[in-house]
Design an enzyme around this catalytic site. Structure first.
Site, PDB file in Angstrom:
ATOM      1  N   GLY A  27      -9.981   6.681  10.120  1.00 11.36           N
ATOM      2  CA  GLY A  27      -9.032   6.170   9.149  1.00 11.36           C
ATOM      3  C   GLY A  27      -9.462   4.772   8.741  1.00 11.36           C
ATOM      4  O   GLY A  27     -10.193   4.100   9.465  1.00 11.36           O
ATOM      5  N   TYR A  28      -9.013   4.370   7.575  1.00 15.17           N
ATOM      6  CA  TYR A  28      -9.414   3.075   7.028  1.00 15.17           C
ATOM      7  C   TYR A  28      -8.229   2.118   7.021  1.00 15.17           C
ATOM      8  O   TYR A  28      -7.195   2.408   6.405  1.00 15.17           O
ATOM      9  CB  TYR A  28      -9.991   3.267   5.628  1.00 15.17           C
ATOM     10  CG  TYR A  28     -11.250   4.104   5.692  1.00 15.17           C
ATOM     11  CD1 TYR A  28     -12.489   3.506   5.811  1.00 15.17           C
ATOM     12  CD2 TYR A  28     -11.182   5.504   5.743  1.00 15.17           C
ATOM     13  CE1 TYR A  28     -13.639   4.268   5.943  1.00 15.17           C
ATOM     14  CE2 TYR A  28     -12.332   6.277   5.884  1.00 15.17           C
ATOM     15  CZ  TYR A  28     -13.561   5.650   5.976  1.00 15.17           C
ATOM     16  OH  TYR A  28     -14.695   6.399   6.123  1.00 15.17           O
ATOM     17  N   ILE A  29      -8.374   1.003   7.717  1.00 18.55           N
ATOM     18  CA  ILE A  29      -7.332  -0.025   7.707  1.00 18.55           C
ATOM     19  C   ILE A  29      -7.352  -0.729   6.352  1.00 18.55           C
ATOM     20  O   ILE A  29      -6.317  -1.087   5.807  1.00 18.55           O
ATOM     21  CB  ILE A  29      -7.561  -1.030   8.863  1.00 18.55           C
ATOM     22  CG1 ILE A  29      -7.346  -0.321  10.213  1.00 18.55           C
ATOM     23  CG2 ILE A  29      -6.645  -2.239   8.731  1.00 18.55           C
ATOM     24  CD1 ILE A  29      -7.572  -1.196  11.422  1.00 18.55           C
ATOM     25  N   ARG A  81      -4.831   7.083   4.729  1.00 17.66           N
ATOM     26  CA  ARG A  81      -6.283   6.939   4.517  1.00 17.66           C
ATOM     27  C   ARG A  81      -7.014   7.474   5.741  1.00 17.66           C
ATOM     28  O   ARG A  81      -7.755   6.765   6.416  1.00 17.66           O
ATOM     29  CB  ARG A  81      -6.656   5.462   4.272  1.00 17.66           C
ATOM     30  CG  ARG A  81      -6.169   4.919   2.933  1.00 17.66           C
ATOM     31  CD  ARG A  81      -6.521   3.453   2.752  1.00 17.66           C
ATOM     32  NE  ARG A  81      -5.929   2.647   3.819  1.00 17.66           N
ATOM     33  CZ  ARG A  81      -4.637   2.305   3.882  1.00 17.66           C
ATOM     34  NH1 ARG A  81      -3.813   2.688   2.921  1.00 17.66           N
ATOM     35  NH2 ARG A  81      -4.186   1.583   4.880  1.00 17.66           N
TER      36      ARG A  81
END
Lengths: 153, 153
Positions: A27-29, A81
């Site tokens: 996942g993308y922070i 995301r």
């Protein structure tokens, strides 16, 4: 080091012997317009945070391992995301290795296959097996980051 | 929990007894327009990474501890967005604690002092000692993030 890879769509999992299968979720922070890309990744029972900034030659990249508890603490920051996939490896006839990702969740039905080459000539001359679909190497919609943020192309 | 604090400029270190002094350096991996703020912080011999997203009521915040080696690995990503300071504590006459930050490097000569209160009435009624300078609580230029990115106001 630059990786020389080509990426292909598959329509389904191939009926060949696969070696080693691992669950990956990432996942993308960060969001796509941020100055830095921050990815959280679970690969089996290992957990990573990766930072990428810039493009091309001036690319900063750093990765640290984090523990499982910190991973779970930060994972909610990647909400909306995220991708989850099962990665398998297959040995192709010419001895090359194909990494096959079978996505799940919102991306169920998507199969991507990556082949890594020793040099550019080998990449160019590669003749994909019949069970490979279209070459999407240059199609940015199939980048994991884009799939995580924008969903199925 | 919301902290109720007021922040003041000082012209120099006060001549009062200080207890506990600690070196703090912090840098921001994110830039100010990014969707998420990522701060690296060394506080004495402890190392942290903090994530903040959103403002006001919908504010996500998460912090993890990292080890010294990972801190040094990631610190270069905060280049041009760093502050270093020495933090001391002073007990004020009314029993309140003042945290006094003496900045170094590009911010040498800057002294900031924060006092934390139990409630808003106490904060409002607080009469600063004579050695306090102007109240900069509402001046965003004195936020650490702004000091790190934009330098001395």
């Amino acid at each position: 080091m630059k990786e020389i890879e080509r990426k292909f769509l598959l329509t389904k999992m191939p009926e060949i012997v696969l070696k080693s299968t691992i669950c990956i979720r990432q996942g993308y922070i960060s969001k796509s317009r941020d100055s830095v890309e921050i990815r959280l990744r679970q690969k089996g029972d290992a957990f990573f945070m990766t930072f990428k900034r810039g493009q091309g030659l001036v690319r900063d990249e750093a990765e640290i391992r984090i523990n499982e508890s910190d991973f779970h603490h930060l994972w909610p920051l990647t909400q909306d995301r995220q991708v989850e996939k099962q990665r398998s490896k297959a040995i192709l006839e010419n001895g090359l290795t194909a990494e096959i990702d079978e996505f799940s969740g919102a991306l169920k039905g998507l199969f991507l296959c990556e082949v890594e080459f020793g040099d550019e000539a080998q990449a160019r001359d590669f003749v994909p097996p019949q069970w490979f679909g279209p070459d999407v190497t240059e199609d940015s919609r199939y980048k994991n980051k884009s799939l995580a943020e924008n969903g199925m192309p």
